[in-house]
Design a protein around this motif. Structure first.
Motif, PDB file in Angstrom:
ATOM      1  N   ASN A   1      -1.988   4.665   1.086  1.00  0.00           N
ATOM      2  CA  ASN A   1      -2.128   5.167   2.450  1.00  0.00           C
ATOM      3  C   ASN A   1      -2.241   6.687   2.496  1.00  0.00           C
ATOM      4  O   ASN A   1      -2.419   7.265   3.566  1.00  0.00           O
ATOM      5  N   GLN A   2      -2.140   7.335   1.347  1.00  0.00           N
ATOM      6  CA  GLN A   2      -2.268   8.783   1.272  1.00  0.00           C
ATOM      7  C   GLN A   2      -3.742   9.178   1.200  1.00  0.00           C
ATOM      8  O   GLN A   2      -4.606   8.351   0.902  1.00  0.00           O
ATOM      9  N   PRO A   3      -4.064  10.458   1.454  1.00  0.00           N
ATOM     10  CA  PRO A   3      -5.459  10.925   1.305  1.00  0.00           C
ATOM     11  C   PRO A   3      -5.962  10.695  -0.120  1.00  0.00           C
ATOM     12  O   PRO A   3      -5.179  10.695  -1.073  1.00  0.00           O
TER      13      PRO A   3
ATOM     14  N   GLU B   1      -1.999  12.110  -7.936  1.00  0.00           N
ATOM     15  CA  GLU B   1      -0.854  11.336  -8.397  1.00  0.00           C
ATOM     16  C   GLU B   1      -1.224  10.492  -9.621  1.00  0.00           C
ATOM     17  O   GLU B   1      -0.416  10.320 -10.541  1.00  0.00           O
TER      18      GLU B   1
ATOM     19  N   THR C   1      -5.014  13.211  -2.798  1.00  0.00           N
ATOM     20  CA  THR C   1      -3.597  13.087  -3.156  1.00  0.00           C
ATOM     21  C   THR C   1      -3.380  11.900  -4.080  1.00  0.00           C
ATOM     22  O   THR C   1      -2.630  11.986  -5.062  1.00  0.00           O
ATOM     23  N   GLN C   2      -4.052  10.788  -3.785  1.00  0.00           N
ATOM     24  CA  GLN C   2      -3.951   9.614  -4.659  1.00  0.00           C
ATOM     25  C   GLN C   2      -4.460   9.930  -6.066  1.00  0.00           C
ATOM     26  O   GLN C   2      -3.840   9.563  -7.066  1.00  0.00           O
TER      27      GLN C   2
ATOM     28  N   GLY D   1       0.920   4.047  -2.911  1.00  0.00           N
ATOM     29  CA  GLY D   1       0.415   5.335  -2.454  1.00  0.00           C
ATOM     30  C   GLY D   1      -1.002   5.280  -1.917  1.00  0.00           C
ATOM     31  O   GLY D   1      -1.679   6.307  -1.824  1.00  0.00           O
TER      32      GLY D   1
ATOM     33  N   ARG E   1       0.820  -1.203   0.000  1.00  0.00           N
ATOM     34  CA  ARG E   1       0.000   0.000   0.000  1.00  0.00           C
ATOM     35  C   ARG E   1       0.853   1.251   0.000  1.00  0.00           C
ATOM     36  O   ARG E   1       0.503   2.253  -0.633  1.00  0.00           O
ATOM     37  N   ASP E   2       1.986   1.218   0.691  1.00  0.00           N
ATOM     38  CA  ASP E   2       2.901   2.369   0.683  1.00  0.00           C
ATOM     39  C   ASP E   2       3.476   2.594  -0.718  1.00  0.00           C
ATOM     40  O   ASP E   2       3.584   3.734  -1.187  1.00  0.00           O
TER      41      ASP E   2
ATOM     42  N   ARG F   1       5.051   8.256 -13.298  1.00  0.00           N
ATOM     43  CA  ARG F   1       4.866   8.035 -11.864  1.00  0.00           C
ATOM     44  C   ARG F   1       5.912   7.073 -11.346  1.00  0.00           C
ATOM     45  O   ARG F   1       6.398   6.206 -12.082  1.00  0.00           O
TER      46      ARG F   1
END
Length: 327
Positions: free
Chosen positions: A58-60, A67, A63-64, A56, A52-53, A76
């Motif tokens: 785990n980001q809001p 990206e 923000t996801q 991405g 998940r990290d 990316r």
């Protein structure tokens, strides 16, 4: 006119952004966890969190999504792996770049769509025009009866029937395969002939009925009777005064139908085993390959929106009554 075009292009951007957000929410927030899909059922919680990290996740959410959009235009980074633009992610099943999968299969879908479109436009428009001119005759009744039957036959039934008759029994055609035109033009034509016919039959029947109805309505207009009273030739009246306004709704439907097929003829490609966008979508749905499904959805939406804009711009050329007044 320039103002209108810019306005339409602006609406295209907004619609595509909305489609991107909607599909992103569906496939990455309302669907099963992508990290679990990648890692498998026996994966440890720490491994799932690590994936998940990297993705991405785990980001809001905003923000996801940002990206994801930035990856389409600028590429990316997934951990140590760089995904070049346009980056639509990697397949959960094959770990292959989704963009590479699309570019490899898009020529097959384009070939199927273009060939079928040529067939159904010629057969549908010409058949409908002749039926309108010969309204009430045996030709008209026979053609409309065949059109009704053609619309009623499902694509997969017609595909299986043609394969059994032409490939298995008569052996006059090979089983369809994605043969490049440059390698063998004759085999290329023979391989795509059945998919073209299967896709074209339903559309041609629908277009024939619609063309007939539009032309009959046009023939009853006052300006058409005036043109005949002036002594103009029948072919000139039909070409200038009847066919043009009758083709305006045909253009609208054709733009949407053709754009939709560019996103993949799912049933036809699957039945005939053609490795195009439609078959890739079917395989991805069966395997729940979320990045591929989302990419196909965005591609289909892009073609439909662009097709709608092109149709709007063609209106003024087909029908002088439809004008865009620039202020």
């Amino acid at each position: 006119m320039t103002r209108y075009v810019l306005g339409r292009l602006g609406s295209v951007v907004l619609i595509l952004l909305a489609v991107c957000l909607f599909t992103y929410l569906i496939f990455f927030k309302l669907s099963p966890d992508p990290a679990v899909m990648i890692c498998g059922k026996t994966c440890t919680p720490d491994r799932i969190n690590s994936i998940r990290d990297v993705l991405g996740l785990n980001q809001p959410i905003l923000t996801q999504f940002w990206e994801f959009l930035r990856g389409i235009f600028a590429g990316r980074q997934y951990g140590s792996v760089h995904c070049p633009a346009p980056c639509l992610g990697y397949s959960f099943q094959t770990n292959e770049s989704v963009w590479s999968m699309i570019t490899a299969r898009l020529p097959v879908s384009i070939t199927v769509a273009v060939g079928a479109a040529v067939l159904w436009l010629l057969a549908g428009v010409i058949g409908g025009l002749v039926s309108a001119v010969k309204q009430g005759t045996w030709w008209d009744r026979t053609a409309m009866a065949l059109a009704l039957g053609g619309v009623s036959i499902p694509n997969y039934v017609l595909a299986l029937l043609l394969q059994y008759v032409l490939v298995v029994k008569l052996q006059v055609l090979p089983f369809p395969s994605a043969v490049p035109f440059a390698d063998n033009p004759v085999l290329w034509f023979e391989s795509y002939l059945m998919p073209w016919v299967v896709l074209a039959v339903g559309y041609a029947c629908l277009y024939a009925r619609l063309t007939r109805s539009n032309v009959i309505d046009t023939l009853s207009e006052n300006y058409f009777r005036t043109a005949r009273a002036k002594g103009l030739s029948g072919s000139l009246i039909m070409r200038r005064h009847a066919l043009r306004p009758a083709l305006t709704p045909i253009t609208t439907i054709f733009g949407m139908d053709f754009a939709g097929l560019l996103g993949g003829a799912l049933i036809t490609e699957t039945v005939f085993g053609l490795n195009g966008i439609g078959k890739m979508a079917a395989d991805s749905i069966a395997k729940n390959d979320q990045p591929v499904i989302m990419a196909v959805t965005l591609l289909a939406a892009f073609f439909v929106v662009i097709g709608n804009v092109v149709v709007d711009l063609l209106y003024t050329a087909l029908d002088p009554r439809v004008r865009v007044v620039s202020s």
